[in-house]
Structures are given as C-alpha cells and as structure tokens.
Design an enzyme around this catalytic site. Structure first.
Site, short mmCIF file in Angstrom:
data_model
loop_
_atom_site.label_atom_id
_atom_site.label_comp_id
_atom_site.label_asym_id
_atom_site.label_seq_id
_atom_site.Cartn_x
_atom_site.Cartn_y
_atom_site.Cartn_z
N GLU A 91 43.72 42.90 49.65
CA GLU A 91 45.01 42.59 49.11
C GLU A 91 45.14 43.33 47.77
O GLU A 91 44.22 43.53 47.00
CB GLU A 91 44.93 40.90 48.74
CG GLU A 91 44.91 40.15 49.75
CD GLU A 91 44.82 38.55 49.66
OE1 GLU A 91 45.20 37.98 50.56
OE2 GLU A 91 44.28 38.32 48.51
N CYS A 104 48.24 45.99 41.07
CA CYS A 104 46.81 45.35 40.80
C CYS A 104 46.27 45.79 42.07
O CYS A 104 46.71 45.35 43.24
CB CYS A 104 47.06 43.93 40.79
SG CYS A 104 45.22 43.25 40.39
N CYS A 111 33.53 40.39 46.54
CA CYS A 111 32.75 40.63 45.54
C CYS A 111 31.26 40.09 45.35
O CYS A 111 31.39 38.85 45.80
CB CYS A 111 33.61 40.56 44.55
SG CYS A 111 32.92 40.96 42.85
N CYS A 115 31.68 35.14 39.85
CA CYS A 115 32.23 34.50 38.92
C CYS A 115 32.75 32.90 39.27
O CYS A 115 33.47 33.06 40.47
CB CYS A 115 33.24 35.19 38.08
SG CYS A 115 32.94 36.71 37.71
N CYS A 118 36.52 32.24 40.40
CA CYS A 118 37.13 33.36 41.23
C CYS A 118 37.07 33.29 42.66
O CYS A 118 35.80 33.04 43.13
CB CYS A 118 36.85 34.75 40.77
SG CYS A 118 37.17 35.92 41.55
N GLU A 171 34.39 44.17 42.31
CA GLU A 171 33.96 44.75 40.85
C GLU A 171 34.03 46.07 40.72
O GLU A 171 33.08 46.97 41.23
CB GLU A 171 32.89 44.08 40.15
CG GLU A 171 31.92 44.76 39.06
CD GLU A 171 32.73 44.88 37.76
OE1 GLU A 171 33.17 44.04 37.35
OE2 GLU A 171 32.93 46.13 37.25
N SER A 200 39.18 47.39 35.05
CA SER A 200 38.58 45.97 34.41
C SER A 200 37.17 45.83 35.15
O SER A 200 36.81 45.93 36.39
CB SER A 200 39.64 44.95 35.06
OG SER A 200 38.93 43.82 34.60
N ASN A 225 35.87 35.77 28.73
CA ASN A 225 35.90 34.31 29.38
C ASN A 225 34.96 33.49 28.52
O ASN A 225 34.93 32.29 28.77
CB ASN A 225 35.53 34.49 30.71
CG ASN A 225 36.57 35.14 31.54
OD1 ASN A 225 37.91 35.20 30.99
ND2 ASN A 225 36.43 35.92 32.48
N ASN A 299 44.78 27.94 35.30
CA ASN A 299 45.68 26.95 36.28
C ASN A 299 45.10 26.77 37.39
O ASN A 299 44.73 27.78 38.06
CB ASN A 299 46.96 27.75 36.25
CG ASN A 299 48.08 26.97 36.07
OD1 ASN A 299 48.19 25.78 36.28
ND2 ASN A 299 49.18 27.81 35.33
N CYS A 343 45.25 36.08 39.10
CA CYS A 343 43.87 36.54 38.67
C CYS A 343 43.00 35.32 39.44
O CYS A 343 43.03 34.15 39.31
CB CYS A 343 43.54 36.29 37.29
SG CYS A 343 44.30 37.73 36.48
S1 SF4 Z 1 36.36 37.66 38.67
FE1 SF4 Z 1 36.20 40.12 39.40
S2 SF4 Z 1 34.06 40.51 39.20
FE2 SF4 Z 1 34.11 38.14 39.08
S3 SF4 Z 1 33.98 37.48 41.20
FE3 SF4 Z 1 36.06 37.82 41.01
S4 SF4 Z 1 36.66 39.97 41.59
FE4 SF4 Z 1 34.29 39.66 41.24
#
Ligand code: SF4
Length: 362
Positions: A91, A104, A111, A115, A118, A171, A200, A225, A299, A343
């Site tokens: 995406e 973006c 990934c 995290c 995410c 990443e 990033s 974070n 959020n 995000c």
């Molecule tokens: S925030 Fe970025 S680095 Fe962390 S799991 Fe999600 S996509 Fe991967």
C-alpha cells in the site's frame, strides 16, 4: 530473458540501446517516456518507430504495479493497494496538505520489526521490495495525479507529488541497498530534490550509519515513541538490540546539511509514554541534536490493541515542555483514519480481487 527497463539506471538504458545498435538519442527518448511521461508500455511511446518498438518488445519489458484498489478518505487522503508481479500486495498513501502533496511509500511486503502499535508489523515480513517496485509506487501515483484521476480537494491545484516519505509498509533500513537505489532514481530520473525525501526508521542503528555513508542526502526520521529502555522495549522490540543510548548516538553522528533537522516521531500512548517526566526525559535525550518532534496522539487503529488515547490537555502539556526547551514540536493529526491509511494501519485489510475488503485472518 527479457530485461526490465525500469530496473536499469539511465546510463544502463543508454548502454542497452547502444548494444541494440541504437543511438544515445533513442535511449534518451525511452528515458523520457518512462520518467517524464510515465509510459507503461512501448505502445505508449508514440514517437518511436514501429521497427524499434518491435525490437524493444523482443528484448525488454516495462514492469508496472497493478492498481487493485483506491480508497479516498473524508480528509482527501488516498490509499492505493498495488499488486506486485508475484501477486503480493503493498500500500501507498497520498496526503494532500496545504501546498504539499506527500506520498508515503512502502519498502517491504509486511515488516519483521513487530512494533506493538502497528498492524503492518503483525503481518510479519514477506519479502523486500526491489528498487523498481519502490519507485514505481511514485510513478504510478504521479501518473494518476497528472492525468487528473485522483480527486484532490477543491482548491488544491498541485498536480505533482512534492514530498516522498518512506513510512509505509516495512522498515526501509532493513532493505537499504534497494532503498538507496530507489532514492538515486527518484532524484536522478524523476527529478525529486533529496531535501524532499525522508527515510524513516524504527531505530536500526547500523542502518542509520550506512544511510549516512551512502551520502544520499535524504532526511532522516526516527520513530522514537518512548524515552526509557524499559518502556521502549515493551512497544518496540528493536530497542532490545539497539537501546536508546546507541540510537541517539547514531543520530548525533548523522551528517545533517545546514538548516536540516532529524524528525523524531512520537506516538503518545496514554499511561505509557505521555507523562510530564517523559517529556522532560525527551528534552534531555535530544539535547545537542538538531531535532524536530512530531507528536501523534494515538487513535485506536484496531480494536483491543491495549493502548488508549491521551487527553487533549495532556498532549498540549507534553508539547509545552518541548517548546519551552526550544525544541520544535508539532502535534500531528493522523490522516486517513477512516480508510485505515494512518500511521501503523497499513496492511490492515487484505482485499479480494473483486475489491471487497476482508479482515486479516491473523
Ligand atoms: S512501525 Fe514501521 S518498523 Fe514498526 S512494525 Fe510497523 S512498519 Fe515495521
């Protein structure tokens, strides 16, 4: 085997054309069609002779991302679902904002970094993207924008993507050679200024050093974070390998051209990283770094994530501590929440071929 022209740099396309007995001028025509007029096939290249196009067809091809779905948010954000040659999907998100049109982009399918906040991380890593798959996201969206096929809000006139951020799926520093190659094409062939490209990272320390050595001149953003190792270990497993002091040290060494700053992204999670003590620690941590902090109040992106949203007053108080210490701190609203484009939300939905969203099976 046919050669993918989009996988070649400009000088390689010239070499390819010369090996076919063609002139440098013809090579430039191809480059122009691919990167100025966003041609997706040899048929599009109307000023090439039929005989030359037939030769090209025999020896080469042009890879393209297949657009499976475009979703438009109430706030004008667009999310694109692309299919790759191996049928995997990625995406990209287009964000119109005042005079900027930011894209973006993704650097991996899924990934590996896990995290906690995410969704992409919960998908695990499927594979790295190739450089042409990375910059094809830019070409494909730019083509839609310039052909007026993207409905930007009224009064928004830019027909050109102005900024690129590597903040989509994956990443980027875990796929650095392909990311650097894609950056070189974005600056060399598509004409993007390196000042307008941001890579990033969640904190891959050797990757930051390597990005610096690659001398791409792009901006660096760090998804921070948390300001204690204990808190960061809980939400970002990468911290166990590269703890805060190593991350900050790598940031201090990152070569910043005059007037540029490192962006630190800070998702505020109630009761986890949003106390006044955390704000003070953040000030201490960033001391001596030319930094800008983006505060992103969490959020709920998916139900039962275990995190909650901080209060508005708490967010403002956190920001004030940074501003009082002369650190640029901006409160960012997540864009495109209603289409899961914010995000950490990418990959939230898998899609059927018919375009109907289905929830991931886990
Ligand atoms: S925030 Fe970025 S680095 Fe962390 S799991 Fe999600 S996509 Fe991967």
């Amino acid at each position: 085997m046919k050669i993918n022209l989009k996988a070649l740099q400009a000088e390689e396309i010239t070499e390819f054309a010369e090996n076919l007995g063609q002139s440098r001028y013809k090579a430039n025509q191809i480059i122009n069609w691919l990167y100025k007029k966003y041609a997706s096939s040899f048929t599009d290249m109307t000023d090439l002779s039929k005989s030359f196009k037939d030769i090209l067809d025999k020896k080469a091809f042009i890879s393209n991302l297949k657009i499976l779905k475009v979703q438009v948010s109430k706030d004008g954000t667009h999310k694109f679902l692309f299919e790759l040659e191996d049928s995997r999907t990625i995406e990209s998100v287009l964000i119109p904002d005042s005079d900027r049109l930011t894209l973006c982009i993704s650097s991996q399918v899924g990934c590996a970094m896990g995290c906690e906040f995410c969704i992409t991380g919960s998908l695990k890593l499927k594979r790295n993207l190739r450089a042409h798959e990375i910059f094809d996201q830019v070409i494909t969206v730019q083509r839609l924008v310039s052909e007026n096929k993207v409905r930007l809000r009224q009064g928004f006139y830019s027909r050109k993507i102005t900024n690129i951020v590597f903040m989509g799926m994956g990443e980027p520093l875990n796929n650095l050679p392909e990311v650097i190659e894609a950056v070189r094409k974005l600056t060399g062939l598509l004409g993007f200024s390196k000042r307008r490209i941001t890579v990033s990272t969640c904190g891959i320390v050797p990757g930051i050093d390597e990005l610096a050595r690659g001398r791409t001149g792009v901006n660096l953003a760090v998804s921070l974070n948390a300001v204690t190792d204990a808190a960061r270990n809980k939400i970002m497993p990468v911290n166990k390998k590269y703890p805060l002091h190593k991350l900050v040290q790598a940031c201090r060494k990152y070569p910043l051209p005059p007037g540029r700053r490192i962006t630190f992204e800070y998702v505020l999670l109630k009761g986890i990283n949003d106390s006044m003590d955390d704000a003070v620690r953040l000030v201490r941590l960033l001391k001596g770094i030319r930094a800008k902090v983006n505060l992103i109040p969490f959020n709920e992106p998916v139900k039962n994530s275990g995190f909650s949203k901080p209060s508005e007053a708490g967010v403002l108080a956190f920001q004030k501590v940074l501003l009082d210490a002369k650190i640029a701190a901006i409160i960012r609203k997540s864009r495109g929440r209603d289409i899961s484009a914010a995000c950490g939300q990418l990959g939230a939905l898998k899609w059927t071929r018919a375009g109907k969203p289905v929830l991931p099976s886990g």
